[in-house]
Design an enzyme around this catalytic site. Structure first.
Site, mmCIF file in Angstrom:
data_model
loop_
_atom_site.group_PDB
_atom_site.id
_atom_site.type_symbol
_atom_site.label_atom_id
_atom_site.label_comp_id
_atom_site.label_asym_id
_atom_site.label_seq_id
_atom_site.Cartn_x
_atom_site.Cartn_y
_atom_site.Cartn_z
ATOM 1 N N LYS A 22 2.385 -30.775 3.030
ATOM 2 C CA LYS A 22 1.149 -31.167 2.333
ATOM 3 C C LYS A 22 1.162 -32.663 2.043
ATOM 4 O O LYS A 22 0.169 -33.359 2.246
ATOM 5 C CB LYS A 22 0.990 -30.395 1.035
ATOM 6 N N LYS A 91 -1.760 -39.603 -6.482
ATOM 7 C CA LYS A 91 -0.583 -38.852 -6.931
ATOM 8 C C LYS A 91 0.218 -38.353 -5.734
ATOM 9 O O LYS A 91 1.446 -38.506 -5.685
ATOM 10 C CB LYS A 91 -1.003 -37.676 -7.809
#
Length: 148
Positions: A22, A91
């Site tokens: 991811k 992030k």
């Protein structure tokens, strides 16, 4: 009940593998947004319509999901409602950089992408759609000679 974040599900390995993939995927998406915006801005500055530029890119080897989906759906349409925020992308980029550092893997392009996404926290803001990272880059391509 959990809802899938993607239409596809791919087994990539044992525990933790999905998280790393991811992060790798979001790193590529973040980089593609920057590079596609720069390519479209360059073409626009030379007088090429952005939609025509994307059509050319998407029929060549430079295409990506960003040029095929993000740009038509959210960037050129100026809808910017993909459902993923700049703050979340920032992030994930920090997490990808930290993972590479923990693995002892120097990745200077990843570092440059992280820096580019964090260069101006006000444009776009963390709450903005992540596709807005393209806005200041594309604005440079649309400037006329007298506005530079």
């Amino acid at each position: 009940m959990l809802e899938a974040m993607s239409a596809k599900r791919t087994h990539v390995g044992g525990p933790g593998s999905g998280h790393v993939v991811k992060l790798a995927n979001n790193y590529l998406c973040a980089a593609h947004l920057l590079t596609t915006a720069e390519a479209v801005a360059m073409a626009a500055k030379a007088g090429v319509d952005p939609a025509a530029c994307l059509a050319g890119l998407n029929s060549g080897s430079g295409r990506s999901a960003v040029s095929e989906v993000n740009f038509p759906e959210w960037v050129l349409s100026e809808r910017f409602d993909s459902g993923f925020t700049t703050g979340l992308m920032r992030k994930d980029l920090r997490l990808a950089r930290d993972a590479a550092e923990q693995l002892g893997l120097p990745l200077p392009l990843l570092q440059a992408v992280v820096e580019a996404w964090h260069a101006n926290p006000e444009q776009p803001t963390d709450s903005d759609d992540f596709n807005h990272i393209t806005t200041p880059i594309l604005a440079r391509g649309s400037q006329t000679e007298g506005n530079q």
